[in-house]
Design a protein around this motif. Sequence first.
Motif: not given
Length: 678
Positions: A116, A135, A147, A150, A179, A190
């Motif tokens: 991540c 991200l 949204y 991702v 996240l 996230w």
Amino acid sequence: KIEKVKATTKQLVEWIDPSTTAATTSERDFVGVDFGITGFNLTHTFDLEALWESAYNVLTTYYSGENQGSEVDERYHAPYFCFIQSSGMGKTKLLYEMKRTAAKIEWNPSVKLILCRPPKQQGNESNVFDAFLELPSPATKSFADLYNSVGNFLNQQVTQDTSVGHRDVLLLFDEAHYLTDTHNDMKAFWFRVIRLWLRFRNRACRVVAVFAGTNSKITNFTIEDDVNQIAKTDTRNHANLKKDEFRCDGKKFFETFYKITTVGCLRNQMADNSSLNEYERSVLFGRPLFAAMLLQKELTTTATGNILKRMLLLGSQQQDDDWSENPSCCLNILATRVQMGQTTAEIASDLVGSAYANLVGVDKTRMRIYYPPDPVCARLAMCLMDEGWSFELSDGRSIRGLSKASWVRQISVLFSNRIFTVEKGNFGEVLVALYFLLCADECRGCVSKEYQTFAVPLETWIESLYAVDESSSDEEESDYDEDDSLSSVGERVDDRETPADSQEMQLDEGSDNLSGHRPKRRREIKDAVGSDGESMSTGEGTTSTAVTIYFNAIQVCRNYLRGYASSWKSLCDQDFLRNIYHAAVGFYVFGGCATIDCVFSLARKEESTEGTAYSYIPMLVSIKSHDDFTEGAAKKECTALLKKAKAARPKNGALCLLVVFGADRRGNDREDRLDNGA
């Protein structure tokens, strides 16, 4: 008194809100997340099989018609579960093994291991992970844009697999604490975005996600904010965000996965490393990351300093000795050695995420934590209990130990303020265990302030338990004070130059009388440490044999197994005793266990002209926390100990110890009442 109350209140506020003092949950900075992943094989598959079982349970339960049609309170919200445990316990390794063994699984899922965060230039991350989640910056973008950004990345991972015939996809998100940042006034922004994506209805495959990390807060984020974000989105331009495009609004979450059995998994490497010293051998019986680092020669001074900083929750905002004023740091250090008990969910989460506490239980109101055998952390905690010890960190800061008396006073403060709680009857056990360790530490410190030699001759350690300050004599009476009563344990270890003529309680054969002798003075103890034991003659005197028995525990953990409930035979097994001796650990027995409260392993070293041989002896300890204890009661307890020990038929005998911890109560004038310093 007012100033003292203000200072204590400030400490508690800082402690309850760890953002003001504690380091935030982050990746370790001494070895990469990919360290040791491909270089070591699993020594067992229990945890791997349990992970696969959890993933299959989520798949079959969430996508069943029953879940879609049941009442909202009984439906599961999304197809995922969290895998939470402290740093260095092997989470990434297990996820990697899931990916590696996917082809052998009957339901034939495709597995993607996702880190991540963006990849680092150094290391082997690209050979471990399939993808890296970069991200987007949320500064100027709407929720719908974020949204979709991702979502497009995740759709690519799924499409690549469904195009080759996989109906089920398992997405493994490692280092999931990345996240949990707050954006758009949403905590764990996230994580919520991905959780919403998992609920999308019109997808060609079934998807299950696993979120792995140290931050247990990710297990408890509610769903209301997720729904509100959809309600606030202009769906005219984002049709894919209409509410009916997503599966049910269930309110249940799948059970968190945390039960892993990786401690000591590299101990089989010990046979190939006979050159290791006592501390290094013990490391192989502890946390798998530290064992792997030792074998790869990565457990350096710098790495040790970084481990120490994590134990003390030292962030950039803290300098020098500020940690000693932080109750959470002190609780963490004490619990590393003797457990201490349970605390609030918020504090427990911080100690799992930012330090090395292990998560062992989760429910709606609390989290249960535990400190497993971990010689690296236990040794550092031992060093911190010596005011003469210091460590220079790589950033120039100096960490100095505190006196033993001050650590026991910390227990009084923490307990009085209900910062931790112990189960009924366990408080005396914790303090006796700490006293055992502190007395052994006193002997070890005479050998080296580096504390890498753990073994102390048994007789020397036993004598050190009685080397008390003469101010604690029976002739002196003082007003009862809870803090003084507790802190006397540490003071007796710190100040032993002029010990009292206190009595060692020794049961005479066939008598109710207790006889005693003068304990050794501190300088005598120092001279005795490292002695080679007694010389004995066997046979016709042709063979000279020297025998020494050693105590070496630096940490006391909990053992909830009940295999020794009816018989102590398993506690006398040589392989079992060898393992816990080399791990330098003792343990409390399960609650309600008859007769004994703690178990340790002693090593019997026998040297002769024919060589050196080791065998192991169980030390079985009964702890009684009373305000009075008669000679008859002592004899009764000793008889019970000996009877059950003899029934186990230990190969080398057993040492049974009865310890009475004085719990003075006001208003009790019985002649055999124990004084405050008992």
